[in-house]
Motif scaffolding. Sequence first.
Motif: not given
Lengths: 261, 346
Positions: B54, B58, B116, B118-119, B122, B124-125, B204, B206
């Motif tokens: 992540y 980022y 939020d 980094v997604g 949902r 991180f797309a 991606f 998650h």
Amino acid sequence: MLKGLKKLLELKAVSKNFGGLRAVNHVDMFVPEGGLYGLIGPNGAGKTTIFNLITGIYEPTEGEIIFDGENIGGLQPHVISRKGIARTFQNIRLFKELTVLENVLIARQAFKGYGLISAMFRLPKYYREEKKIKEEAMQILSLLGIADKANFKAGALPYGEQRLTEIARALALKPKLILLDEPAAGMNPAETENLMELIKRIRSDFKTSVLLIEHDMKVVMGVCEYIYVLDYGSLISEGTPEEVSKDPKVIEAYLGEQLNA
Amino acid sequence: MMEQLLLNFLSSYQIQVLSFIGIFTILAISLDIVNGYTGQFSIGHAGFMAVGGYVAAYLTFYHQVPFILATLAGAFAAAFFGLLIGIPTLRLRGDYLAIATLGFAEIIRVAILNLDVVGGARGFAGIANLSNFDIVLVFTLVSFVLLFNFTRSAYGRALQSIREDEIAAECMGVPTTYFKVLAFVIAAFFAGIAGSLYGHYLMFLHPNDFGLLRSIEILLMIVLGGMGNLWGAFLGAIVLSILPEALRTYNGIVYTIIVVYLIGVVISYQKGRYSLLKWITGIVIAGLTVAALLIFGKDIIVKYAGQMRMIIYSVLLILMMLFQSSGLIGLARDLAKPLSRKLRGA
């Protein structure tokens, strides 16, 4: 006779309680520089507890442990060992899955002269220092006569050689004082003879003082210059082997065990 | 370069599997430093992987930081977390340490779920595709060499002394707490690298990719391969990266059953005296079983293919734990011994 010697290790009124049990009770003793001293006593007298106090595995409840002019009571074991106290264990504690050489090298850990980067990238320093500490380790193994076992797994060696490996590992720390906890246990008479020679040689070749716990009276009486006798956590007698073996209190403590001095 | 070359022989799907072998090799060998070499039981490796993944993603996503720098930043962030977690928890032993590391990984996962930027949940797309087979290969090789050298140095010996006997290690001048934390930090660092490679490969991330199952998967690799041996960890990463892929198809399942069965036969026979007859018997029995499966069991296998995967996984691991605690690498070594003796004519 004791007054003229320079004290290397001194226990001042050291006590250790485990809950309500007083395992060591106000023990005063010392080992001079270059001394070969013995610590004897019946089973459960507190001998190994004293070793554990000196090496920092236990913290003394009361009293001071002075080594080289400094109170080491309660310091961490690795700090104490680097100050120059090495030991062996009553029930051998080798790094069994590692080779004899590696066992000895670990004790040279404190003296390795390279850092993480040198190790990971194998910089010249790594090769130089590894070569040096390996040579030193092999030298110690040769002195103990087990150099040919250097690449054997420590756990696969016969008992007597495991004892020797433990002594080699302790000597690799280049200690000022070495504590031997029943080194003759499990050895046959021939090995015991060699061990007695070895203990004397350790002192002269490695210039260390020795404090020895031993059940084999022949060994203690044969090599030690001075003996402390412990019973129920307290010192009941001390003196030269002749003095101690004639002391009625010692004979009573051993009750029937023969002192073949 | 290598990828172009390999495309002549392999499908891009197969190259992807190879890439994942590389990523999981980094994860397995780094966890082996803690679990295998130092003898500490950590099951939170996915947490460090998540931190690395992540943080790196980022940086490349929001700040267009070059991939190498972002990956190193991710690795250092993971190492920092390793330090943060290691100092308090490495005073714990055995089960307690395992639970603490597990808890840490869950905290990381839940924290990311609620981040939020980094997604969050949902995922991180839109992460740039900055990692490919070649890059993974280079990182895997470099990581392996560095960790291999590390284990063969005074550092590695110190870690192993802790595994073998902590009290004796202390008495030989090894500051055990320091080395346990160091092992943890280094393992976390490389897990962070793996996380970055993973994120930039899949484009991606998650949080649920880094749950308990992922940690256990990595742990299984080193257990299967053989703890305390980087080659074993590598072997484990290969097997457990290919196995789930192989088990997707009917043929794959059959082949896997053959292999697992053979391993079982070998393990049970090598306990006794080595003999060619035993070998042949074992292979015949295995062959008959597979034939029987093919003739009578096809419907069953196809119907329960999903469950078969987990069953085979479990059987394999139970077999390993019971009969071959030194793992695949130990098995290979044990087999090589009598074979080489035979070849030498002894």
